[in-house]
Design a protein around this motif. Structure first.
Motif, PDB file in Angstrom:
ATOM      1  N   ASN A 116      15.388  -0.138  10.049  1.00  0.00           N
ATOM      2  CA  ASN A 116      16.307   0.727   9.298  1.00  0.00           C
ATOM      3  C   ASN A 116      16.422   0.277   7.846  1.00  0.00           C
ATOM      4  N   LEU A 117      16.494  -1.037   7.646  1.00  0.00           N
ATOM      5  CA  LEU A 117      16.590  -1.557   6.280  1.00  0.00           C
ATOM      6  C   LEU A 117      15.333  -1.228   5.480  1.00  0.00           C
ATOM      7  N   LEU A 118      14.169  -1.401   6.098  1.00  0.00           N
ATOM      8  CA  LEU A 118      12.928  -1.076   5.400  1.00  0.00           C
ATOM      9  C   LEU A 118      12.833   0.409   5.074  1.00  0.00           C
ATOM     10  N   CYS A 119      13.201   1.259   6.022  1.00  0.00           N
ATOM     11  CA  CYS A 119      13.149   2.702   5.774  1.00  0.00           C
ATOM     12  C   CYS A 119      14.121   3.089   4.660  1.00  0.00           C
ATOM     13  N   SER A 120      15.295   2.488   4.651  1.00  0.00           N
ATOM     14  CA  SER A 120      16.253   2.764   3.576  1.00  0.00           C
ATOM     15  C   SER A 120      15.702   2.302   2.224  1.00  0.00           C
ATOM     16  N   ALA A 121      15.069   1.141   2.202  1.00  0.00           N
ATOM     17  CA  ALA A 121      14.475   0.641   0.958  1.00  0.00           C
ATOM     18  C   ALA A 121      13.348   1.558   0.492  1.00  0.00           C
ATOM     19  N   TYR A 122      12.533   2.046   1.419  1.00  0.00           N
ATOM     20  CA  TYR A 122      11.443   2.956   1.041  1.00  0.00           C
ATOM     21  C   TYR A 122      11.991   4.274   0.490  1.00  0.00           C
ATOM     22  N   ILE A 123      13.062   4.777   1.076  1.00  0.00           N
ATOM     23  CA  ILE A 123      13.664   6.014   0.561  1.00  0.00           C
ATOM     24  C   ILE A 123      14.238   5.782  -0.830  1.00  0.00           C
ATOM     25  N   GLY A 124      14.914   4.654  -1.009  1.00  0.00           N
ATOM     26  CA  GLY A 124      15.448   4.328  -2.332  1.00  0.00           C
ATOM     27  C   GLY A 124      14.332   4.193  -3.365  1.00  0.00           C
ATOM     28  N   LEU A 125      13.251   3.514  -2.999  1.00  0.00           N
ATOM     29  CA  LEU A 125      12.108   3.361  -3.893  1.00  0.00           C
ATOM     30  C   LEU A 125      11.485   4.714  -4.210  1.00  0.00           C
ATOM     31  N   PHE A 126      11.369   5.563  -3.211  1.00  0.00           N
ATOM     32  CA  PHE A 126      10.828   6.913  -3.405  1.00  0.00           C
ATOM     33  C   PHE A 126      11.661   7.687  -4.420  1.00  0.00           C
ATOM     34  N   LEU A 127      12.964   7.666  -4.245  1.00  0.00           N
ATOM     35  CA  LEU A 127      13.842   8.412  -5.168  1.00  0.00           C
ATOM     36  C   LEU A 127      13.780   7.844  -6.580  1.00  0.00           C
ATOM     37  N   TRP A 128      13.762   6.513  -6.697  1.00  0.00           N
ATOM     38  CA  TRP A 128      13.701   5.889  -8.021  1.00  0.00           C
ATOM     39  C   TRP A 128      12.383   6.226  -8.725  1.00  0.00           C
ATOM     40  N   LEU A 129      11.270   6.125  -7.999  1.00  0.00           N
ATOM     41  CA  LEU A 129       9.982   6.454  -8.611  1.00  0.00           C
ATOM     42  C   LEU A 129       9.881   7.938  -8.964  1.00  0.00           C
ATOM     43  N   LEU A 130      10.474   8.777  -8.151  1.00  0.00           N
ATOM     44  CA  LEU A 130      10.495  10.204  -8.461  1.00  0.00           C
ATOM     45  C   LEU A 130      11.303  10.468  -9.722  1.00  0.00           C
TER      46      LEU A 130
END
Length: 118
Positions: free
Chosen positions: A6-20
Motif C-alpha cells: 500500500n505504501l509503495l502504491c501510494s508513493a507511485y501515485i504521488g510520483l505520478f501526479l507530481w511528474l504529471l
C-alpha cells in the motif's frame, strides 16, 4: 494488499501526479525536452504502480494455493468417520440417541423437567 505494498502504491501515485504536474508546467513554459522527460517518467511511475498491484495479487494467489495444498485430502471413508465422531460426541444418553433427540433417560443430565405450567 499488505502495508508495504500500500505504501509503495501510494508513493507511485504521488510520483505520478507530481511528474504529471511538472510535465504540464514544462509544456506551459516551452521546455519541450523537459516535458518529454516528465511524460516518460509519468509512464514509468504508472507501470511501476500496475506492476506492484499485479505482484501483490500473484503473491496472494500463491499463498492461497500453498495453504490449500497443505491441507490433508480426506477419503470419503475418513470424512464419514469424522461425521459419525461429531454426532457421537453430541450424544448424551442411549434413549436420546434411539429416539432421535425426543426423549432422555431418567438419569440423563440433559433431561429437562416437565413443567406443569400451561
Amino acid at each position: 494488499m499488505t502495508r508495504p505494498s500500500n505504501l509503495l502504491c501510494s508513493a507511485y501515485i504521488g510520483l505520478f501526479l507530481w511528474l504529471l504536474y511538472c510535465a504540464v508546467q514544462s509544456a506551459r513554459h516551452g521546455a519541450w525536452w523537459a516535458t518529454v522527460v516528465f511524460v516518460v517518467g509519468t509512464c514509468l511511475a504508472m507501470v511501476a504502480f500496475l506492476r506492484e498491484d499485479q505482484l501483490d495479487d500473484l503473491l496472494r494467489r500463491e499463498a492461497v494455493r500453498a495453504e490449500r495444498e497443505a491441507r490433508p485430502v480426506l477419503t470419503p471413508d475418513e470424512t464419514a468417520d469424522g461425521v459419525v465422531a461429531v454426532a457421537l460426541a453430541g450424544e448424551c444418553c442411549d434413549r436420546w440417541w434411539t429416539s432421535a433427540g425426543a426423549d432422555h433417560d431418567p438419569t440423563c443430565r440433559r433431561q429437562t423437567p416437565e413443567s406443569s405450567a400451561a
